[in-house]
Write an enzyme that holds these catalytic residues in place. Structure first.
Site, PDB file in Angstrom:
ATOM      1  N   GLY A   1       0.822  -1.197   0.000  1.00 27.95           N
ATOM      2  CA  GLY A   1       0.000   0.000   0.000  1.00 27.95           C
ATOM      3  C   GLY A   1       0.858   1.250   0.000  1.00 27.95           C
TER       4      GLY A   1
ATOM      5  N   GLU B   1       2.196   5.174  -1.686  1.00 26.46           N
ATOM      6  CA  GLU B   1       2.550   5.865  -2.927  1.00 26.46           C
ATOM      7  C   GLU B   1       4.038   5.679  -3.208  1.00 26.46           C
ATOM      8  OE1 GLU B   1       0.270   9.590  -3.337  1.00 26.46           O
ATOM      9  OE2 GLU B   1      -0.608   9.104  -1.390  1.00 26.46           O
ATOM     10  N   TYR B   2       4.715   6.713  -3.694  1.00 28.10           N
ATOM     11  CA  TYR B   2       6.143   6.589  -3.980  1.00 28.10           C
ATOM     12  C   TYR B   2       6.963   6.731  -2.702  1.00 28.10           C
ATOM     13  CZ  TYR B   2       5.517   6.792  -9.033  1.00 28.10           C
ATOM     14  OH  TYR B   2       5.162   6.515 -10.333  1.00 28.10           O
TER      15      TYR B   2
ATOM     16  N   HIS C   1      14.234   4.148  -1.160  1.00 27.31           N
ATOM     17  CA  HIS C   1      15.087   3.308  -0.327  1.00 27.31           C
ATOM     18  C   HIS C   1      16.521   3.485  -0.782  1.00 27.31           C
ATOM     19  CE1 HIS C   1      11.699   1.509   1.580  1.00 27.31           C
ATOM     20  NE2 HIS C   1      11.329   0.800   0.535  1.00 27.31           N
TER      21      HIS C   1
ATOM     22  N   GLY D   1       4.589   0.723   4.727  1.00 24.36           N
ATOM     23  CA  GLY D   1       3.786   0.217   3.619  1.00 24.36           C
ATOM     24  C   GLY D   1       3.669  -1.281   3.759  1.00 24.36           C
TER      25      GLY D   1
ATOM     26  N   GLY E   1       6.769  -3.583   5.009  1.00 30.72           N
ATOM     27  CA  GLY E   1       6.940  -3.222   6.420  1.00 30.72           C
ATOM     28  C   GLY E   1       7.244  -1.760   6.626  1.00 30.72           C
TER      29      GLY E   1
ATOM     30  N   CYS F   1       5.483   9.675  -0.564  1.00 28.00           N
ATOM     31  CA  CYS F   1       4.154   9.296  -0.086  1.00 28.00           C
ATOM     32  C   CYS F   1       3.068  10.279  -0.542  1.00 28.00           C
ATOM     33  CB  CYS F   1       4.136   9.147   1.431  1.00 28.00           C
ATOM     34  SG  CYS F   1       5.294   7.898   2.022  1.00 28.00           S
TER      35      CYS F   1
END
Length: 238
Positions: free
Chosen positions: A87, A89-90, A93, A168, A179, A197
């Site tokens: 779940g 948005e962008y 990482h 997410g 996670g 997000c």
């Protein structure tokens, strides 16, 4: 019931085997991480493996959740972009960010998605609190936020805030995967290639940006302690 009022302790269950706790050294390719999560979730759902928390760092990349809006990908050619089933948005990482992939069997714990998200937020808040950083929830924004009183007020008169941790999740047969991520010492300029997000009014921060030159291993230790307080005992795994 609001997310902030949920009972996080409901996720600790007597009789569940200790949760495996795995930490990978070096940078783990995102595709490899997703493949391993898929494998582990299948084993857990079939009762062939115990639950798992897997701590990794990734090379620089962007991920698009199921609610991602293409206009929020500002620099599509800057880093690799991966569509993901979690779940949200962008998000970004990269090195210096601790990603915790949490694979729990919620059938054995509590089949409540909102409460589970709140419990993950609680883990982050307790981790930060152990380092004298006050992380907070926001009812209209998933993740964990820190106030920045040293900055000018926002146009609406509210205090400036930065996001320090993102969440997410995805569920399959009530087993969770994906996670949370905590910004320890990532390159914060890497976040400028997206609208994190989907929220443009607030910034992004890290522990080092807040003046805490902590080591990743120290954050891992505190994260594990907080996780056990909310979800129960863990056991180190190869």
């Amino acid at each position: 019931m609001q997310r902030t009022e949920l009972d996080h302790h409901m996720f600790a269950r007597e009789g569940c085997p200790p949760i495996r706790w795995r930490v990978s050294d070096g940078l783990v390719a995102y595709e490899d991480a997703v493949a391993e999560m898929e494998r582990q979730v299948g084993l857990i759902a079939d009762g062939q493996a115990d639950e798992l928390v897997w701590l990794v760092e990734h090379p620089p990349l962007y991920t698009a959740g199921t609610s991602a809006d293409a206009k929020d990908l500002i620099e599509p050619d800057r880093f690799p972009v991966f569509a993901t089933g979690r779940g949200g948005e962008y998000t970004y990482h990269g090195p210096g960010q601790r990603v915790a992939y949490v694979m729990l069997d919620l059938k054995r714990r509590r089949q409540d998605v909102r409460a589970y998200v709140a419990a993950l937020e609680e883990v982050v808040i307790r981790t930060l609190d152990s380092m004298n950083v006050r992380g907070e929830r926001r009812e209209d924004r998933v993740g964990v936020w820190v106030r920045r009183p040293e900055r000018p007020l926002l146009p609406d008169g509210s205090m400036a805030e930065d996001k320090i941790a993102a969440l997410g999740i995805r569920l399959r047969k009530w087993v969770s995967f994906h996670g949370l991520s905590i910004n320890v010492e990532p390159d914060l300029t890497h976040f400028t290639g997206i609208v994190p997000c989907g929220i443009s009014a607030y910034g992004v921060t890290s522990l080092v940006d807040l003046g805490l030159p902590v080591m990743m291993a120290d954050v891992d230790m505190r994260l594990r302690e907080a996780f056990e307080e909310v979800f129960g005992p863990t056991v180190s795994a190869d």
